[in-house]
Structure formats: structure tokens, C-alpha cells
Design a protein around this motif. Structure first.
Motif, PDB file in Angstrom:
ATOM      1  N   ASP A  14       0.985  -1.241  -0.064  1.00  0.00           N
ATOM      2  CA  ASP A  14       0.016  -0.045   0.095  1.00  0.00           C
ATOM      3  C   ASP A  14       0.841   1.271   0.183  1.00  0.00           C
ATOM      4  O   ASP A  14       1.691   1.350   0.815  1.00  0.00           O
ATOM      5  CB  ASP A  14      -0.928  -0.189   1.375  1.00  0.00           C
ATOM      6  N   PRO A  15       0.962   2.072  -1.007  1.00  0.00           N
ATOM      7  CA  PRO A  15       1.610   3.273  -1.055  1.00  0.00           C
ATOM      8  C   PRO A  15       1.543   4.288  -0.003  1.00  0.00           C
ATOM      9  O   PRO A  15       2.467   4.887   0.472  1.00  0.00           O
ATOM     10  CB  PRO A  15       1.524   3.901  -2.714  1.00  0.00           C
ATOM     11  N   TYR A  16       0.192   4.419   0.344  1.00  0.00           N
ATOM     12  CA  TYR A  16      -0.052   5.339   1.465  1.00  0.00           C
ATOM     13  C   TYR A  16       0.561   5.014   2.899  1.00  0.00           C
ATOM     14  O   TYR A  16       1.341   5.654   3.475  1.00  0.00           O
ATOM     15  CB  TYR A  16      -1.648   5.406   1.752  1.00  0.00           C
ATOM     16  N   PHE A  17       0.429   3.841   3.137  1.00  0.00           N
ATOM     17  CA  PHE A  17       1.299   3.329   4.546  1.00  0.00           C
ATOM     18  C   PHE A  17       2.913   3.101   4.253  1.00  0.00           C
ATOM     19  O   PHE A  17       3.516   3.488   5.028  1.00  0.00           O
ATOM     20  CB  PHE A  17       0.662   1.929   4.920  1.00  0.00           C
ATOM     21  N   ARG A  18       3.231   2.951   3.079  1.00  0.00           N
ATOM     22  CA  ARG A  18       4.529   2.734   2.705  1.00  0.00           C
ATOM     23  C   ARG A  18       5.344   4.241   3.087  1.00  0.00           C
ATOM     24  O   ARG A  18       6.426   4.144   3.530  1.00  0.00           O
ATOM     25  CB  ARG A  18       4.952   2.181   1.172  1.00  0.00           C
ATOM     26  N   ASN A  19       4.513   5.177   2.176  1.00  0.00           N
ATOM     27  CA  ASN A  19       5.080   6.582   2.495  1.00  0.00           C
ATOM     28  C   ASN A  19       5.009   7.152   3.655  1.00  0.00           C
ATOM     29  O   ASN A  19       5.979   7.912   4.374  1.00  0.00           O
ATOM     30  CB  ASN A  19       4.437   7.329   1.517  1.00  0.00           C
ATOM     31  N   HIS A  20       4.043   7.016   4.311  1.00  0.00           N
ATOM     32  CA  HIS A  20       3.949   7.258   6.082  1.00  0.00           C
ATOM     33  C   HIS A  20       4.991   6.519   6.952  1.00  0.00           C
ATOM     34  O   HIS A  20       5.491   7.351   7.670  1.00  0.00           O
ATOM     35  CB  HIS A  20       2.575   6.772   6.448  1.00  0.00           C
TER      36      HIS A  20
ATOM     37  N   ARG B  62      17.640  10.201  -0.765  1.00  0.00           N
ATOM     38  CA  ARG B  62      17.495   9.143  -1.764  1.00  0.00           C
ATOM     39  C   ARG B  62      16.035   8.532  -1.413  1.00  0.00           C
ATOM     40  O   ARG B  62      15.343   8.154  -2.558  1.00  0.00           O
ATOM     41  CB  ARG B  62      18.462   8.045  -1.183  1.00  0.00           C
ATOM     42  N   LEU B  63      15.630   8.545  -0.207  1.00  0.00           N
ATOM     43  CA  LEU B  63      14.108   8.099  -0.137  1.00  0.00           C
ATOM     44  C   LEU B  63      13.024   8.985  -0.663  1.00  0.00           C
ATOM     45  O   LEU B  63      11.947   8.516  -1.318  1.00  0.00           O
ATOM     46  CB  LEU B  63      13.896   7.748   1.531  1.00  0.00           C
ATOM     47  N   ASP B  64      13.317  10.230  -0.512  1.00  0.00           N
ATOM     48  CA  ASP B  64      12.326  11.153  -1.037  1.00  0.00           C
ATOM     49  C   ASP B  64      12.245  11.076  -2.675  1.00  0.00           C
ATOM     50  O   ASP B  64      11.164  11.092  -2.913  1.00  0.00           O
ATOM     51  CB  ASP B  64      12.907  12.681  -0.639  1.00  0.00           C
ATOM     52  N   ALA B  65      13.369  10.960  -3.177  1.00  0.00           N
ATOM     53  CA  ALA B  65      13.488  10.629  -4.724  1.00  0.00           C
ATOM     54  C   ALA B  65      12.895   9.316  -4.985  1.00  0.00           C
ATOM     55  O   ALA B  65      12.039   9.251  -6.122  1.00  0.00           O
ATOM     56  CB  ALA B  65      14.948  10.460  -5.217  1.00  0.00           C
ATOM     57  N   PHE B  66      12.810   8.145  -4.019  1.00  0.00           N
ATOM     58  CA  PHE B  66      11.921   6.930  -4.572  1.00  0.00           C
ATOM     59  C   PHE B  66      10.676   7.114  -4.336  1.00  0.00           C
ATOM     60  O   PHE B  66       9.996   6.678  -4.951  1.00  0.00           O
ATOM     61  CB  PHE B  66      12.672   5.984  -3.343  1.00  0.00           C
ATOM     62  N   MET B  67      10.235   7.937  -3.508  1.00  0.00           N
ATOM     63  CA  MET B  67       8.667   8.175  -3.210  1.00  0.00           C
ATOM     64  C   MET B  67       8.272   8.973  -4.292  1.00  0.00           C
ATOM     65  O   MET B  67       6.968   8.530  -4.805  1.00  0.00           O
ATOM     66  CB  MET B  67       8.443   8.866  -1.903  1.00  0.00           C
ATOM     67  N   LYS B  68       8.938  10.059  -4.837  1.00  0.00           N
ATOM     68  CA  LYS B  68       8.488  10.921  -6.061  1.00  0.00           C
ATOM     69  C   LYS B  68       8.319   9.909  -7.425  1.00  0.00           C
ATOM     70  O   LYS B  68       7.534  10.073  -8.054  1.00  0.00           O
ATOM     71  CB  LYS B  68       9.278  11.873  -6.080  1.00  0.00           C
ATOM     72  N   ASP B  69       9.546   9.010  -7.321  1.00  0.00           N
ATOM     73  CA  ASP B  69       9.319   7.891  -8.539  1.00  0.00           C
ATOM     74  C   ASP B  69       8.395   7.170  -8.675  1.00  0.00           C
ATOM     75  O   ASP B  69       7.778   6.912  -9.678  1.00  0.00           O
ATOM     76  CB  ASP B  69      10.810   7.353  -8.663  1.00  0.00           C
ATOM     77  N   ARG B  70       8.140   6.420  -7.416  1.00  0.00           N
ATOM     78  CA  ARG B  70       6.821   5.368  -7.616  1.00  0.00           C
ATOM     79  C   ARG B  70       5.508   5.952  -7.141  1.00  0.00           C
ATOM     80  O   ARG B  70       4.453   5.244  -7.596  1.00  0.00           O
ATOM     81  CB  ARG B  70       7.395   4.545  -6.069  1.00  0.00           C
ATOM     82  N   GLY B  71       5.649   7.041  -6.668  1.00  0.00           N
ATOM     83  CA  GLY B  71       4.218   7.751  -6.893  1.00  0.00           C
ATOM     84  C   GLY B  71       3.305   7.037  -5.855  1.00  0.00           C
ATOM     85  O   GLY B  71       3.818   6.217  -4.844  1.00  0.00           O
ATOM     86  N   MET B  72       2.004   7.323  -5.988  1.00  0.00           N
ATOM     87  CA  MET B  72       0.986   6.574  -5.095  1.00  0.00           C
ATOM     88  C   MET B  72       0.126   5.906  -5.876  1.00  0.00           C
ATOM     89  O   MET B  72      -1.176   5.617  -6.225  1.00  0.00           O
ATOM     90  CB  MET B  72       0.147   7.961  -4.617  1.00  0.00           C
ATOM     91  N   SER B  73       0.624   4.593  -6.556  1.00  0.00           N
ATOM     92  CA  SER B  73       0.077   3.721  -7.198  1.00  0.00           C
ATOM     93  C   SER B  73       0.592   2.482  -7.101  1.00  0.00           C
ATOM     94  O   SER B  73       1.832   2.162  -6.641  1.00  0.00           O
ATOM     95  CB  SER B  73      -0.114   4.196  -8.840  1.00  0.00           C
ATOM     96  N   ILE B  74      -0.469   1.272  -7.270  1.00  0.00           N
ATOM     97  CA  ILE B  74       0.140   0.062  -7.028  1.00  0.00           C
ATOM     98  C   ILE B  74      -0.494  -0.792  -8.264  1.00  0.00           C
ATOM     99  O   ILE B  74      -1.655  -0.574  -8.778  1.00  0.00           O
ATOM    100  CB  ILE B  74       0.058  -0.763  -5.843  1.00  0.00           C
ATOM    101  N   ASN B  75      -0.015  -2.220  -8.597  1.00  0.00           N
ATOM    102  CA  ASN B  75      -0.794  -2.990  -9.362  1.00  0.00           C
ATOM    103  C   ASN B  75      -1.410  -3.916  -8.237  1.00  0.00           C
ATOM    104  O   ASN B  75      -0.983  -4.546  -7.493  1.00  0.00           O
ATOM    105  CB  ASN B  75       0.195  -3.922 -10.218  1.00  0.00           C
ATOM    106  N   GLY B  76      -2.559  -4.044  -8.597  1.00  0.00           N
ATOM    107  CA  GLY B  76      -3.421  -4.837  -7.604  1.00  0.00           C
ATOM    108  C   GLY B  76      -4.827  -5.037  -8.048  1.00  0.00           C
ATOM    109  O   GLY B  76      -5.545  -4.654  -9.185  1.00  0.00           O
ATOM    110  N   ALA B  77      -5.915  -5.193  -7.006  1.00  0.00           N
ATOM    111  CA  ALA B  77      -7.164  -5.421  -7.295  1.00  0.00           C
ATOM    112  C   ALA B  77      -8.185  -4.756  -6.096  1.00  0.00           C
ATOM    113  O   ALA B  77      -7.394  -4.691  -5.112  1.00  0.00           O
ATOM    114  CB  ALA B  77      -7.564  -7.075  -6.954  1.00  0.00           C
ATOM    115  N   ALA B  78      -9.089  -4.404  -6.612  1.00  0.00           N
ATOM    116  CA  ALA B  78     -10.164  -3.604  -5.493  1.00  0.00           C
ATOM    117  C   ALA B  78     -11.393  -4.190  -5.640  1.00  0.00           C
ATOM    118  O   ALA B  78     -11.871  -4.566  -6.588  1.00  0.00           O
ATOM    119  CB  ALA B  78     -10.102  -2.099  -5.986  1.00  0.00           C
TER     120      ALA B  78
END
Length: 332
Positions: free
Chosen positions: A112-118, A156-172
Motif C-alpha cells: 500500500d503506497p499510503y502506508f509505505r510513504n507514511h 534518496r528515499l524522498d526521490a524514491f517516493m516521488k519516482d514510485r508515486g501513489m500507485s500499485i498493481n492490484g485488485a479492488a
């Protein structure tokens, strides 16, 4: 119950630890622990929005003579591994991020990108607070294996978060909706919890399948899930599959009173008719709630209650109670 300790210690004899730093470190570690615990519970239960706050009370820090320790178990007979799993993942997260890298490790371990970033923000804040005191070290781990927290590469982590964004491949999981426009005709949408979600299909054939499922109840939609910075699901791009949601399988059942890891998945049948219905006829569980989150948490509460009440052989049971106990043995 595993004993996990965090502490701030002087690097040289005679140095003292400011109370303000000790208090801030306790707040930082509490935030990391709570966020990781909430992430795991949401992942296991398929929570969309609303998790009951009392379930997070199991992740509480305590202060004792050894420093800050974590003792979050419950006396329930249904005690499982959720606390230990959370502590293990927190320790591994500190190891990875304290190594100066950690970005892609975080992506592998927090879908989950929301929790990953938090959680990245949480650990970065901890690092910044301890780095304000170069004569002190932050220690963490088991009493017989305390480790020194390393330096977090925040840039480096800030650059990673900007690069990966707030998206994932998954199912809802949710409900397909339809609205009408004079220029575009019928427009498909998707409701997942309280989120109103736009859909963008990979192929026309997939979109046609989705249209046949309007008004047919719950569905799973597979694609690229796009989230806002607040964790709201905004859009599913490149939708590759749409199927009716007939069942949900739980490998860990979690309530505020305890959690149970099962040998075989507990299957809940799903029905949506304006309310969410989850049932397992073998166990006699049937719940109906206005929202998915309420239904899934009530189903888990019910299972943990049955496990606590009926799964132990030292109590004599008859009739339906004995049948429930026999059914529970399939999960032991």
C-alpha cells in the motif's frame, strides 16, 4: 511474547540523555509501530477505509527500567502472531532504512503506497531527531541482540517516493456504477467504500464484461490502482480483469481481543444487495452491515469469539456447540 527494546544511550561516558529526546523517540517509535500494525491488519482483512480504533490498542509502548519496551499481547485464548509479526516487520524496516538504502525494500514489503510513504516519513523523523544529538545512539532489538540504528538517506528515499508515486498493481473490491452523459452515453464508475473511482480499461472486451456486471453486486477489479496523498482510491487504470466477488478468504482472523492464524483459509461468502453480507454456513457465521469494513470486522470478531469459546477440548459441548467445535478443527 517477544520482548523488544528501544533505548537512547550515550556514545561516551558522562553524557546524559535529555528527557525531551527520550520522549520524542518514544513518540516516533509508537508511530512506526502503530502504522505498521495498522498496515498489516488492513492487508489481512481487506479494509477499505475504517478500522476500529480499539483494535490498534494492542500496539502500545510501555516505559520500564530497561527503557522503552513493547508488551502488547492479550490474555485471550485467541492470541496469535499479529503483535510479533508487527515487531518483526518494524525491526526489519529499521534495519533496511538504517542501512542508507531501503526504498525498494519498502516497496517489496509494503504494497500500500499510503502506508509505505507514511512509514518512510515515520522512520525519517526518528532519524532526524536522533541525529540532532551526535553524542547519543539509538538502540533497538531484543535484549540479547541490541543494534545501533544507522543513518537514513532521506534525500534518496524522498526521490524514491516521488519516482514510485501513489500507485500499485492490484485488485479492488467494490460496486460497478453507471451514469449517463449526452455526449458520451453510459459512463462506468466504481465505488470502493466511500471512494468514487474512475475506470480506464485496457481493452474494450474487458469494459463490456464490466457493463454486464452493473447491478450484479460486488466485483473485483484488477488494474493499476491510483491513490491520493490521503490514501483515497481515485482511479483504476489499465483495467485487465473484472469478476464477480463471491468469496473472501482469511488466513488470519483478527479482532481487538486476539487473532488466529489458521491452517486452512476461512472462506466467507459475499453478497451485496445494498448491504454487505458475509457468511460461513459451516461455522454458523452470518453478518450484515451497511459497509464492507463493518461487515468484515464483525465476521472476524465472530470467528475469534467462536475460537475462544469452542475450540478447546477441556470443555464438554453438545448439539450445535459440539458441531461448531468439530468444524473449527479444520482450521487448527
Amino acid at each position: 511474547m517477544r520482548n523488544f527494546i528501544v533505548n537512547v544511550v550515550p556514545k561516551t561516558e558522562g553524557e546524559r540523555v535529555p528527557a525531551t529526546l527520550a520522549g520524542q523517540i518514544m513518540i516516533d517509535v509508537q508511530q512506526i509501530l502503530s502504522d505498521i500494525g495498522e498496515y498489516i491488519i488492513r492487508r489481512e482483512l481487506g479494509i477499505q477505509k475504517s478500522l476500529r480504533p480499539e483494535i490498534l490498542s494492542r500496539f502500545i509502548l510501555y516505559m520500564d527500567e530497561n527503557g522503552i519496551s513493547i508488551g502488547t499481547s492479550t490474555e485471550s485464548l485467541a492470541v496469535g502472531s499479529i503483535t510479533e509479526e508487527t515487531i518483526d516487520l518494524m525491526e526489519a524496516t529499521m534495519d533496511a532504512m538504517g542501512s542508507g538504502t531501503g526504498g525498494y525494500w519498502m516497496e517489496d514489503n509494503f504494497a500500500d503506497p499510503y502506508f509505505r510513504n507514511h512509514i518512510i516519513y515515520d522512520v525519517a523523523a526518528l532519524s532526524e531527531h536522533i541525529n540532532e544529538y551526535p553524542d547519543l545512539s539509538f538502540m533497538y532489538g531484543s535484549p540479547d541482540n541490541l543494534k545501533t540504528f544507522g543513518k537514513v538517506d532521506i534525500a534518496r528515499l524522498d526521490a524514491f517516493m516521488k519516482d514510485r508515486g501513489m500507485s500499485i498493481n492490484g485488485a479492488a473490491l467494490g460496486i460497478i456504477t453507471a451514469s449517463h452523459s449526452k455526449s458520451k452515453g453510459q459512463i462506468l464508475g466504481f465505488e470502493s467504500g466511500t471512494d468514487k473511482v474512475r475506470l480506464q480499461f485496457r481493452e474494450k472486451a474487458v469494459e463490456n464484461v464490466a457493463r454486464t456486471l452493473i447491478g450484479k453486486g460486488a466485483v473485483y477489479i484488477v488494474g493499476r490502482l491510483m491513490y491520493s496523498s490521503d490514501g483515497d482510491l481515485l482511479e483504476i487504470r489499465d483495467v485487465s480483469n473484472v469478476t464477480q466477488a463471491h468469496t473472501m478468504r482469511f488466513r488470519k482472523l483478527i479482532s481487538s481481543d486476539g487473532d488466529v492464524s489458521v491452517k486452512e483459509p476461512v472462506v466467507a461468502e459475499i453478497l451485496y444487495d445494498g448491504e454487505w453480507h458475509l457468511k460461513n454456513e459451516t461455522l454458523g457465521i452470518s453478518v450484515s452491515k451497511p459497509t464492507w469494513d463493518e461487515a468484515v470486522q464483525t465476521f472476524n470478531d465472530y470467528f475469534v469469539f467462536l475460537w475462544t469459546e469452542y475450540s478447546y477440548d477441556d470443555i464438554e459441548l453438545v448439539g450445535e456447540d459440539a458441531e461448531i467445535r468439530e468444524a473449527l478443527k479444520a482450521y487448527m
